[in-house]
Design an enzyme around this catalytic site. Structure first.
Site, PDB file in Angstrom:
ATOM      1  N   ARG A 228     -22.234 -62.132  62.562  1.00 56.11           N
ATOM      2  CA  ARG A 228     -20.993 -62.211  63.342  1.00 56.11           C
ATOM      3  C   ARG A 228     -20.427 -63.624  63.197  1.00 56.11           C
ATOM      4  NH1 ARG A 228     -20.680 -57.494  63.238  1.00 56.11           N
ATOM      5  NH2 ARG A 228     -20.812 -56.007  64.961  1.00 56.11           N
ATOM      6  N   HIS A 276     -14.716 -58.603  56.550  1.00 56.71           N
ATOM      7  CA  HIS A 276     -15.559 -57.878  57.506  1.00 56.71           C
ATOM      8  C   HIS A 276     -15.672 -56.399  57.128  1.00 56.71           C
ATOM      9  CE1 HIS A 276     -17.156 -57.708  61.910  1.00 56.71           C
ATOM     10  NE2 HIS A 276     -17.829 -56.897  61.098  1.00 56.71           N
TER      11      HIS A 276
END
Ligand code: NDP
Length: 313
Positions: A228, A276
Site C-alpha cells: 500500500r 495499482h
C-alpha cells in the site's frame, strides 16, 4: 423472496457500475444499491466497500457486515464512522497467481535489464547484456501471506534465492528462510538484492519503507512496492535512488492515487510505475464470497471472510 438489502460505499470508484451486473447474475437474492437509490437506510444489512468516505456508514444503523472488494481492509478501517461489526476481505488464490506474475515480471525487468534493452532496440544496437545467475540473486519478500507465498513459489521455480519476513512463521514453505521480528527484518533487508513489499497496511507496517530501512539495503538493490502507498516514505525513496543504495524501484501503489501528473516518479529513470493494477481478485470470486457471507449474516452463521479487527489484516 425477501432480498438482503445492501449498499455500495466508495468515494473513489463506482462500485455499482463495476459489480452490479455480476451481483445481479450470481446473487439475485441480494438487493445491492448505491446510496442515492436506498429507500430505507435503516434496513440495510451489509455494505460493499472500497475506500468509503469517513462518514459513509452513518446512515445505516442495522449494518451487520462490511465487505472489502479487495485483499486489504485498510481503506475501510480508516473510516471513523465504521461500526463495530465484522469486516470481511476477499481471498482469491487466482489473484495470488496474478500477483506472482507481477512480482516475477518486475524482478526480471530489472534483473534482465529491460530498460536498456528497449533503448538498444530503439537505437538498432545489437548488444549482449550480462546478468547474474538467479541462484546468486536474493529476493526478500515482506509479508508472507497469500500473495507473498505465491510470489515466492514462482521465484523459487526460476531458481532465485528467496527469503521472507512475516509476523509469525505460520506461512513457512520449503526452500524459503522465513524471518520474524525486528532483527529478522534487518537480516532480510540486509541480504535482499530485490525487496518485495507485500505487507498489509496496519498501524505496525505504516511507513515501514523508510530512509532507515533503505540505508540497510545492499548497494544497487531494487524495491518492488505492491503493498500500500502508506508503507512508503516517497521522499526517502527518491533520496535513496539519488545517492544510494537503491538502484531501481517498481512501484504499483502510491500515497496519492491516481499518481499526480507532476510527481517525479513518472519521469524518474530508475522508476517503473504501474497503476495499482498488479493483481485484482476475479469479479466472480469477489461477488461469490461477499454474497455467501451476506447470506451467512442473515442466517446468524460466522462469516468466512471476517478479518480479526485487532490484527488489522
Ligand atoms: P495475507 O493476510 O494473506 O498476508 C499478510 C502477511 O503479512 C502475513 O504473512 C502476515 O504475517 C504479514 N504481516 C502482517 N503484519 C505484519 C507485521 N506487523 N510484521 C510482519 N509481517 C506482518 O495478505 P495477502 O497476501 O492476501 O495480501 C497482502 C497485501 O498485499 C494486502 O493487504 C494489500 O496491501 C497488498 N495487495 C496489493 C495488491 C495490488 O494490486 N497492488 C493486490 C492484492 C494485495 P503472518 O503470516 O504471521 O500472519
Amino acid at each position: 423472496m425477501t432480498r438482503i438489502p445492501g449498499v455500495y460505499l466508495s468515494r473513489s470508484i463506482d462500485l455499482e457500475a463495476i459489480f452490479g451486473e455480476t451481483f445481479a447474475r450470481l446473487a439475485p437474492d441480494l438487493d445491492l444499491r448505491a446510496p442515492d437509490r436506498i429507500e430505507d437506510p435503516g434496513a440495510v444489512r451489509f455494505a460493499v466497500c472500497w475506500e468509503p468516505a469517513d462518514d459513509a456508514f452513518l446512515p445505516y444503523p442495522a449494518l451487520g457486515m462490511v465487505a472489502s472488494i479487495a485483499a486489504g481492509i485498510d481503506g475501510i478501517v480508516a473510516a471513523s464512522s465504521l461500526p463495530d461489526v465484522p469486516v470481511t476481505r476477499v481471498r482469491d488464490p487466482e489473484q495470488a497467481k496474478i500477483m506472482a506474475g507481477h512480482v516475477v515480471w518486475n524482478v526480471l525487468w530489472w534483473h534482465r535489464r529491460f530498460r536498456e534493452r528497449l533503448a538498444h532496440q530503439a537505437a538498432r544496437r545489437w548488444e549482449r547484456l550480462s546478468h547474474h545467475a538467479p541462484s546468486t540473486v536474493t529476493v526478500g519478500i515482506l509479508g508472507f501471506g497469500l500473495m507473498g507465498r505465491a510470489s515466492a513459489e514462482a521465484l523459487l521455480a526460476l531458481g532465485f534465492r528467496v527469503i521472507g519476513w512475516a509476523r509469525t512463521t505460520s506461512g513457512a514453505i520449503d526452500g524459503v528462510r522465513l524471518e520474524t521480528g525486528a532483527e529478522g527484518l534487518e537480516r532480510v533487508v540486509g541480504e535482499a538484492d530485490f525487496l518485495v513489499n507485500l505487507l498489509p497496511l496496519t498501524a505496525q507496517t505504516r511507513g515501514l519503507l523508510s530512509a532507515d530501512l533503505f540505508a540497510r539495503m545492499p548497494q544497487g538493490a531494487v524495491l518492488i512496492q505492491v503493498g500500500r502507498g502508506a508503507h512508503l516514505d516517497e521522499a526517502a525513496l527518491l533520496a535513496a535512488l539519488e545517492t544510494g543504495p537503491i538502484g531501481g524501484a517498481s512501484l504499483d501503489v502510491f500515497a496519492v492515487e491516481p499518481l499526480p501528473s507532476d510527481h517525479p516518479f513518472w519521469t524518474h529513470p530508475k522508476v517503473l510505475v504501474t497503476s495499482h493494477d498488479a493483481a485484482e481478485a476475479g469479479f466472480e470470486t469477489i461477488v461469490g464470497s461477499i454474497a455467501e457471507d451476506a447470506r451467512r449474516l442473515v442466517a446468524g452463521l460466522p462469516l468466512l471472510g471476517a478479518v480479526p479487527r485487532d490484527r488489522g489484516y
